[in-house]
Design a protein around this motif. Structure first.
Motif, mmCIF file in Angstrom:
data_model
loop_
_atom_site.group_PDB
_atom_site.id
_atom_site.type_symbol
_atom_site.label_atom_id
_atom_site.label_comp_id
_atom_site.label_asym_id
_atom_site.label_seq_id
_atom_site.Cartn_x
_atom_site.Cartn_y
_atom_site.Cartn_z
ATOM 1 N N ALA A 80 57.025 3.171 54.371
ATOM 2 C CA ALA A 80 58.061 2.479 54.454
ATOM 3 C C ALA A 80 59.328 2.623 53.133
ATOM 4 O O ALA A 80 60.529 2.316 52.857
ATOM 5 C CB ALA A 80 58.135 1.060 55.713
ATOM 6 N N ALA A 81 58.274 1.808 52.427
ATOM 7 C CA ALA A 81 58.781 1.799 50.802
ATOM 8 C C ALA A 81 58.803 2.464 49.831
ATOM 9 O O ALA A 81 58.521 3.780 50.028
ATOM 10 C CB ALA A 81 57.599 1.143 49.898
ATOM 11 N N VAL A 82 60.327 2.684 48.984
ATOM 12 C CA VAL A 82 60.486 3.582 48.139
ATOM 13 C C VAL A 82 60.130 3.800 46.943
ATOM 14 O O VAL A 82 59.359 3.223 46.164
ATOM 15 C CB VAL A 82 62.025 3.389 47.966
ATOM 16 C CG1 VAL A 82 62.440 4.498 47.064
ATOM 17 C CG2 VAL A 82 63.239 3.539 48.927
ATOM 18 N N PRO A 83 58.793 5.329 46.912
ATOM 19 C CA PRO A 83 57.386 5.267 46.285
ATOM 20 C C PRO A 83 58.244 5.137 44.502
ATOM 21 O O PRO A 83 59.813 5.620 44.441
ATOM 22 C CB PRO A 83 57.487 6.424 46.580
ATOM 23 C CG PRO A 83 58.148 7.856 47.302
ATOM 24 C CD PRO A 83 59.513 6.397 47.643
ATOM 25 N N GLN A 84 57.103 4.927 43.512
ATOM 26 C CA GLN A 84 58.171 4.823 42.095
ATOM 27 C C GLN A 84 57.811 6.808 41.677
ATOM 28 O O GLN A 84 57.174 7.179 42.081
ATOM 29 C CB GLN A 84 57.120 4.272 41.733
ATOM 30 C CG GLN A 84 57.462 4.017 39.925
ATOM 31 C CD GLN A 84 56.305 3.445 38.767
ATOM 32 O OE1 GLN A 84 55.803 3.300 39.218
ATOM 33 N NE2 GLN A 84 56.475 3.220 37.797
#
Length: 210
Positions: A80-84
């Motif tokens: 769900a979080a945008v990866p680095q």
């Protein structure tokens, strides 16, 4: 009225007593269960020794209070979080070597092999070519086991499941392979996407913020 003779209570002698019970306050706390030791290493990749690294122990959630247990949500393959995103500039000829160096650094800094997925757009990694020689069933069984690094061609990226770290080697391949596979690779990365390739080409696909 006759008198009932007094019943004499039996005397318990010291020698007849059973083992003494230690008061609860002085009991030693139970020793915690030992943490499982390292799992056996996976089969080494061709030409490289397989790193022996312990897999992270499985964590089980315990219910604190009784009651109905809610249905567990289906774990998505896309975070769900945008990866680095990290870019390692490299030519098409040097992208695979740069990806291998990135994998070595990840392992040296504590990443578990099963956390890493490597995707190539051109020639497949030697490990992938070797394993596919035994058939796709064996190849994908190792993917599903998730106990070692998995190498996949860009044409397989849709089938590959997400992993915490994805290393993308833009090492040539058919026209449009990078543009088609790189956005999918981004969705497969849970925490980090490392892209090895031409900076201008990568930026044109993912945006100037890379």
């Amino acid at each position: 009225m006759p008198l009932t003779p007094a019943i004499e209570e039996p005397q318990i002698h010291e020698s007849a007593q059973g083992p003494r019970v230690t008061p609860a306050a002085s009991r030693t706390a139970q020793t915690p269960r030992p943490v499982p030791g390292p799992r056996p290493a996976a089969v080494p990749r061709p030409g490289r020794p397989g790193p022996v690294r312990p897999a992270p122990p499985a964590q089980r959630a315990a219910q604190a209070t009784p009651g109905p247990v809610p249905a567990a949500p289906t774990a998505p393959s896309v975070s769900a979080a945008v990866p680095q995103v990290q870019l390692i500039p490299a030519s098409a000829e040097g992208a695979l070597d740069a990806a291998e160096e990135a994998v070595d650094l990840l392992l040296d800094t504590g990443r578990a092999p099963g956390d890493i997925l490597v995707i190539t757009t051109g020639d497949p990694h030697p490990w992938a070519a070797h394993e596919l020689s035994f058939g796709e069933a064996s190849y994908w069984a190792q993917h599903d086991a998730k106990d070692d690094i998995f190498y996949a061609d860009a044409s397989h990226v849709q089938r590959a499941a997400g992993r915490p770290v994805v290393v993308f080697a833009a090492n040539g391949g058919p026209a449009g392979a990078i543009a088609a596979a790189l956005p999918v690779a981004l969705t497969r990365a849970g925490a980090l996407l490392i892209v090895c390739g031409d900076a201008q080409q990568i930026n044109s696909v993912l945006g100037a913020g890379v």
